[in-house]
Design a protein around this motif. Structure first.
Motif, PDB file in Angstrom:
ATOM      1  N   UNK A 371     117.891 -52.882  34.014  1.00 52.24           N
ATOM      2  CA  UNK A 371     118.216 -53.512  32.483  1.00 52.24           C
ATOM      3  C   UNK A 371     119.327 -51.580  32.744  1.00 52.24           C
ATOM      4  N   UNK A 372     119.524 -50.955  33.182  1.00 54.03           N
ATOM      5  CA  UNK A 372     120.329 -49.763  33.474  1.00 54.03           C
ATOM      6  C   UNK A 372     121.524 -50.193  34.716  1.00 54.03           C
ATOM      7  N   UNK A 373     120.975 -51.138  35.605  1.00 54.38           N
ATOM      8  CA  UNK A 373     123.246 -51.665  36.034  1.00 54.38           C
ATOM      9  C   UNK A 373     123.369 -52.132  35.146  1.00 54.38           C
ATOM     10  N   UNK A 374     123.268 -52.858  34.435  1.00 61.96           N
ATOM     11  CA  UNK A 374     123.798 -53.991  32.688  1.00 61.96           C
ATOM     12  C   UNK A 374     124.270 -53.194  32.828  1.00 61.96           C
ATOM     13  N   UNK A 375     123.284 -52.551  31.878  1.00 60.78           N
ATOM     14  CA  UNK A 375     124.689 -51.232  30.641  1.00 60.78           C
ATOM     15  C   UNK A 375     125.714 -50.418  31.660  1.00 60.78           C
ATOM     16  N   UNK A 376     125.366 -49.997  32.636  1.00 57.28           N
ATOM     17  CA  UNK A 376     126.310 -49.713  33.625  1.00 57.28           C
ATOM     18  C   UNK A 376     127.517 -50.509  33.882  1.00 57.28           C
ATOM     19  N   UNK A 377     127.283 -51.858  34.053  1.00 59.68           N
ATOM     20  CA  UNK A 377     128.809 -52.456  33.865  1.00 59.68           C
ATOM     21  C   UNK A 377     128.776 -52.872  32.605  1.00 59.68           C
ATOM     22  N   UNK A 378     128.530 -53.035  31.865  1.00 57.78           N
ATOM     23  CA  UNK A 378     128.412 -52.613  30.743  1.00 57.78           C
ATOM     24  C   UNK A 378     129.712 -51.982  30.170  1.00 57.78           C
ATOM     25  N   UNK A 379     129.773 -50.712  30.704  1.00 58.56           N
ATOM     26  CA  UNK A 379     130.638 -49.701  30.453  1.00 58.56           C
ATOM     27  C   UNK A 379     131.813 -49.458  31.043  1.00 58.56           C
ATOM     28  N   UNK A 380     131.712 -50.023  32.908  1.00 61.75           N
ATOM     29  CA  UNK A 380     133.122 -49.530  33.753  1.00 61.75           C
ATOM     30  C   UNK A 380     133.388 -50.710  33.297  1.00 61.75           C
ATOM     31  N   UNK A 381     133.324 -52.431  32.632  1.00 59.21           N
ATOM     32  CA  UNK A 381     134.277 -52.903  32.193  1.00 59.21           C
ATOM     33  C   UNK A 381     135.080 -51.788  30.765  1.00 59.21           C
ATOM     34  N   UNK A 382     135.267 -51.349  30.808  1.00 66.83           N
ATOM     35  CA  UNK A 382     136.464 -50.229  29.595  1.00 66.83           C
ATOM     36  C   UNK A 382     136.011 -49.165  30.664  1.00 66.83           C
ATOM     37  N   UNK A 383     135.582 -48.952  31.622  1.00 67.01           N
ATOM     38  CA  UNK A 383     136.296 -48.043  31.910  1.00 67.01           C
ATOM     39  C   UNK A 383     137.599 -47.782  32.871  1.00 67.01           C
TER      40      UNK A 383
END
Length: 409
Positions: A371-383
């Motif tokens: 779950x932490x990995x997926x959320x990190x990926x969501x954030x990285x889309x926008x960074x």
């Protein structure tokens, strides 16, 4: 909408008129030679099985050798060439086919917006046709008929390619900004179809639990997160019945809805991203690992640029944080990926039929890591690359720090 899940499927060993039709369609695509006798034309033999698998591989479908509703529909779409029929927009029953893909690509090369090149004659494609018709001085009725086709054949684009849709998508991401607050993400705990009810129940429990863990973390970052459906069936979507206003848009569906219905649910929420969670199964107990899928039709050189980047981020984050085997990212044309208007990915998080993967998936600590990995990926889309973190190290508590750094630059 007809329930395609109850439609007949055909496979190795079947025979009949439907198999005759399947053979004819595969033959027209040069994937299958004509049989030598009448009885052979009615048999779903090993040659047909190989041809079906080859077609499924080319078209981004599940490669199982079974001609079910999805494979048959795409077989039908593959027979159309631009000019074979009049193309028009029909809301609720969109025309689809290779001719629509060709039209979309041609208009895109000429500089007209058509939305995603997905082979579906939707509203954006109709608007692209209208804009083209206005530019060449014919009635802008949004229908691709003889006059429009003649003009398209006469006006070959000076420059092809250049990925205009990818550039527009990248600009939309940039304008959205790095903050997750206010963004909308749909999480789809997908059904797991295995013959063993006990395995199916365990897999469903894993995907629903994982979806809830991702939902909680996203909400903590300010994201508005919607589940397509919940395990307890407690809430039915009023919008599914064609009702309701904004308060009902995020009501989850009951279990058992088709991918097309879940894609439409995601579209109604006007989401920024969609994540489908799946646990795989195989007759081979050694099959194991994680893979991530995004929309792409490789036979036509078409793929979602943001979807590909999102899938790569999800895959890399999970692989970096767990010991799941890396099965890489792949293009698919599954309905959930094709019909969603936002970038969408499907994550197959291990095999419930593999003892090692099943043990990992049963561990709540492991599901927390995923779950932490997926959320990190969501954030990285926008960074932006300047403020992005190294794969596998961005933690939920560090998301706000990354956002603050991005605002300060």
């Amino acid at each position: 909408m007809a329930d395609v899940r109850t439609a007949p499927s055909f496979r190795l060993g079947d025979a009949g008129d439907a198999v005759v039709d399947i053979r004819a369609r595969l033959g027209a695509l040069a994937l299958l030679d004509a049989p030598h006798d009448y009885d052979g034309a009615r048999e779903f033999d090993a040659d047909v099985d190989r041809a079906v698998r080859s077609f499924q591989q080319q078209r981004g479908l599940t490669v199982d050798g079974i001609v079910g509703p999805s494979t048959y529909r795409v077989l039908d779409e593959a027979r159309w060439k631009l000019g074979d029929r009049l193309l028009t927009h029909a809301a609720g029953n969109l025309m689809s086919g290779d001719d629509v893909v060709t039209l979309q690509q041609r208009l895109l090369d000429l500089g007209f917006k058509v939305g995603r090149v997905d082979g579906m004659y939707g509203h954006q494609t109709e608007q692209g046709v209208r804009d083209f018709q206005r530019n060449i001085g014919i009635p802008p009725d949004g229908t691709c008929g003889p006059a429009t086709l003649k003009a398209l054949s006469r006006l070959a684009p000076r420059v092809k390619g250049g990925q205009p849709n990818a550039l527009r998508a990248a600009e939309r991401i940039r304008r959205a900004g790095p903050q997750l607050t206010g963004k909308i993400v749909v999480i789809d705990p997908a059904e797991v179809r295995v013959a063993d009810p006990a395995l199916a129940s365990r897999a469903a429990a894993v995907t629903h639990d994982l979806a809830k863990r991702i939902e909680g973390r996203l909400v903590a970052t300010g994201v508005q997160a919607f589940l397509t459906h919940r395990a307890d069936h407690a809430i039915l979507a009023g919008a599914h019945a064609g009702q309701g206003g904004p308060s009902e848009q995020g009501d989850p569906l009951a279990d058992g809805h088709s991918e097309a219905e879940r894609a439409e649910f995601a579209n109604r929420t006007d989401a920024d991203l969609c994540i489908s969670l799946h646990v795989d199964a195989s007759a081979n107990p050694d099959a194991s690992g994680v893979s991530t899928y995004f929309f792409g039709l490789d036979s036509h050189g078409v793929r979602s640029s943001v979807g590909e980047r999102f899938a790569s981020l999800v895959q890399r984050e999970i692989v970096a944080r767990t010991d799941l085997a890396d099965l890489r990212i792949h293009t698919k044309t599954w309905d959930l990926l094709r019909r969603t208007r936002m970038p969408a990915v499907r994550v197959d998080v291990g095999y419930i039929t593999n003892p090692g993967d099943a043990a990992r998936l049963s561990d709540p600590v492991f599901r927390d890591v995923v779950a932490e990995a997926v959320v990190a990926a969501v954030q990285r889309v926008y960074l932006s690359p300047d403020s992005d973190a190294q794969t596998g190290v961005l933690r939920l508590g560090e998301l706000r720090d990354a956002l603050r750094e991005g605002r300060d630059r």
